[in-house]
Scaffold this motif. Structure first.
Motif, PDB file in Angstrom:
ATOM      1  N   LEU A 165      56.723  76.666  73.066  1.00 19.20           N
ATOM      2  CA  LEU A 165      55.864  75.824  73.892  1.00 19.20           C
ATOM      3  C   LEU A 165      55.221  74.715  73.073  1.00 19.20           C
ATOM      4  CD1 LEU A 165      54.066  78.532  76.075  1.00 19.20           C
ATOM      5  CD2 LEU A 165      55.813  76.910  76.835  1.00 19.20           C
ATOM      6  N   PHE A 166      54.961  74.979  71.796  1.00 24.41           N
ATOM      7  CA  PHE A 166      54.273  74.023  70.946  1.00 24.41           C
ATOM      8  C   PHE A 166      55.183  73.430  69.867  1.00 24.41           C
ATOM      9  CE2 PHE A 166      50.802  76.905  72.404  1.00 24.41           C
ATOM     10  CZ  PHE A 166      50.134  75.975  73.190  1.00 24.41           C
ATOM     11  N   PRO A 222      50.951  72.883  77.975  1.00 27.15           N
ATOM     12  CA  PRO A 222      51.667  71.766  77.355  1.00 27.15           C
ATOM     13  C   PRO A 222      52.902  71.339  78.153  1.00 27.15           C
ATOM     14  CG  PRO A 222      52.271  73.797  76.275  1.00 27.15           C
ATOM     15  CD  PRO A 222      51.205  74.161  77.276  1.00 27.15           C
ATOM     16  N   LEU A 223      53.335  70.106  77.898  1.00 28.44           N
ATOM     17  CA  LEU A 223      54.531  69.556  78.513  1.00 28.44           C
ATOM     18  C   LEU A 223      55.445  69.034  77.417  1.00 28.44           C
ATOM     19  CD1 LEU A 223      56.003  68.645  81.186  1.00 28.44           C
ATOM     20  CD2 LEU A 223      54.960  66.408  80.771  1.00 28.44           C
ATOM     21  N   LYS A 224      56.673  69.508  77.377  1.00 28.09           N
ATOM     22  CA  LYS A 224      57.630  69.066  76.368  1.00 28.09           C
ATOM     23  C   LYS A 224      58.073  67.636  76.681  1.00 28.09           C
ATOM     24  CE  LYS A 224      59.159  71.534  73.771  1.00 28.09           C
ATOM     25  NZ  LYS A 224      58.721  71.922  72.427  1.00 28.09           N
ATOM     26  N   THR A 225      57.978  66.761  75.691  1.00 28.97           N
ATOM     27  CA  THR A 225      58.371  65.370  75.887  1.00 28.97           C
ATOM     28  C   THR A 225      59.540  64.944  74.995  1.00 28.97           C
ATOM     29  OG1 THR A 225      56.563  64.765  74.386  1.00 28.97           O
ATOM     30  CG2 THR A 225      56.149  64.587  76.754  1.00 28.97           C
ATOM     31  N   LEU A 272      47.680  65.304  67.786  1.00 29.10           N
ATOM     32  CA  LEU A 272      48.223  64.890  66.504  1.00 29.10           C
ATOM     33  C   LEU A 272      48.774  66.063  65.698  1.00 29.10           C
ATOM     34  CD1 LEU A 272      45.465  62.331  65.448  1.00 29.10           C
ATOM     35  CD2 LEU A 272      47.843  61.792  66.017  1.00 29.10           C
ATOM     36  N   ASP A 273      47.971  67.102  65.563  1.00 26.74           N
ATOM     37  CA  ASP A 273      48.349  68.255  64.746  1.00 26.74           C
ATOM     38  C   ASP A 273      48.812  69.434  65.590  1.00 26.74           C
ATOM     39  OD1 ASP A 273      47.516  66.872  62.435  1.00 26.74           O
ATOM     40  OD2 ASP A 273      45.445  67.459  62.792  1.00 26.74           O
ATOM     41  N   GLY A 274      49.173  69.174  66.830  1.00 27.23           N
ATOM     42  CA  GLY A 274      49.489  70.295  67.706  1.00 27.23           C
ATOM     43  C   GLY A 274      48.209  71.032  68.055  1.00 27.23           C
TER      44      GLY A 274
END
Length: 334
Positions: A92-93, A154-157, A115-117
């Motif tokens: 996910l991250f 989160p959304l994967k981009t 920036l840093d997750g």
């Protein structure tokens, strides 16, 4: 820039999103993002939940724990969610991912790239800029430490794979460096098995508009510790009131990123003969495992990689990268 792309997609889908104006850019316009934007808008009806894990299906309250001015109109903000609300699953991250932040005054959300997750304490750091006509960016810039900010994701981009490419060229302008920073931090600070080489070419209008030291210092350290895997080069349109480079440890070149600067970067330092072979007249770039990621102002993206397609789809490869023989599978416009 990506902010306007979301606006256009929203209008075509009948959504109520207003103009996104923040320098903390979303990490890309992948198919996942496009699909999300073309679905019915759920942001207004999405509930706020403070006792279940962070998810794209609802908003989670987060606290603003720090706010640092980095230049005129820009800040580094850190928000935190309770660590027990972090969703399980490392994928996910994985880079590049973003979250949506909601302006609860006007009920409009915008995507931002941490920036840093996210760390084990639930902290996410953002680089944001206040724009005169940016409703959400002005709202976010005005927030004070202790205020609540609602996030969704989160959304994967963009999906990174360690073994997919031998060479990765990152070309960014202005705030377009944000998703690349997240990617580079993951590759060079984590357990990545990437064995190829990454080059970052970044452009800003003046030295004062270069990314803050929170971003620059780690990048310089990555380059220092991984000279065979990572190089970076900074450009400015002009030095403004400064008469030269902004600092002794940061090499800044006057001028815009173009074909000459791309080829010069690829032809320099180690592996000279191999790099020269990349872009020689007898070399076919399309046959090589090279990826170009481009993120920045729309005019810059068009000059580098060609204009976007309808509704800001990828469109055909154009610009400098087309002249170098790149194919669509080798170029992604964020």
């Amino acid at each position: 820039m990506l902010k306007s792309r979301f606006q256009v997609l929203a209008r075509h889908a009948g959504l109520s999103l207003r103009r996104a104006t923040t320098t903390l850019l979303l990490g890309g316009t992948s198919a996942a993002v496009a699909a999300y934007l073309l679905l019915p808008d759920i942001s207004r009806g999405a509930p706020t939940c403070d006792n279940i894990p962070l998810s794209s299906s609802h908003f989670t309250p987060a606290k603003l724990v720090s706010s640092t001015i980095t230049s005129s109109g820009t800040k580094i903000l850190t928000v935190a969610i309770p660590p027990e609300l972090l969703p399980k699953g490392s994928d996910l991250f994985a880079p590049i991912w973003s979250v949506f932040i909601k302006d609860d005054d006007i009920q409009v959300e915008r995507p931002y790239t941490p920036l840093d997750g996210v760390d084990e304490n639930g902290n996410m750091k953002f680089w944001i800029k206040r724009y005169q006509h940016g409703e959400v960016s002005r709202w976010l810039y005005s927030k004070q430490v202790g205020d609540t900010i609602e996030i969704r994701g989160p959304l994967k981009t963009w999906s990174w794979k360690d073994d997919a490419w031998d060479e990765v060229i990152l070309i960014s302008g202005g705030t377009g460096i944000t998703p690349f920073y997240q990617l580079l931090r993951t590759v060079f600070s984590g357990s990545s098995s990437f064995q190829g080489r990454i080059t970052l070419l970044h452009s800003s209008r003046t030295p004062s508009e270069l990314p803050p030291r929170d971003i620059l210092n780690p990048l310089l350290k990555f380059a220092q510790h991984n000279p065979e895997k990572f190089r970076l080069k900074f450009f400015v349109d002009s030095f403004g009131e400064t008469k030269g480079q902004s600092s002794t440890d940061l090499e800044v070149h006057k001028g815009r990123i173009g074909k000459d600067s791309i080829c010069s970067a690829l032809h320099s330092t180690s592996r000279v003969s191999w790099w020269r072979g990349l872009f020689s007249q007898d070399s076919d770039v399309s046959d090589r495992k090279i990826l170009f990621l481009v993120c920045g102002p729309e005019q810059m993206v068009e000059a580098m990689a060609g204009p976007y397609g309808r509704n800001y789809s990828q469109g055909p490869v154009g610009g400098v990268l087309r002249s170098l023989g790149c194919k669509s599978r080798q170029v992604w416009k964020l």
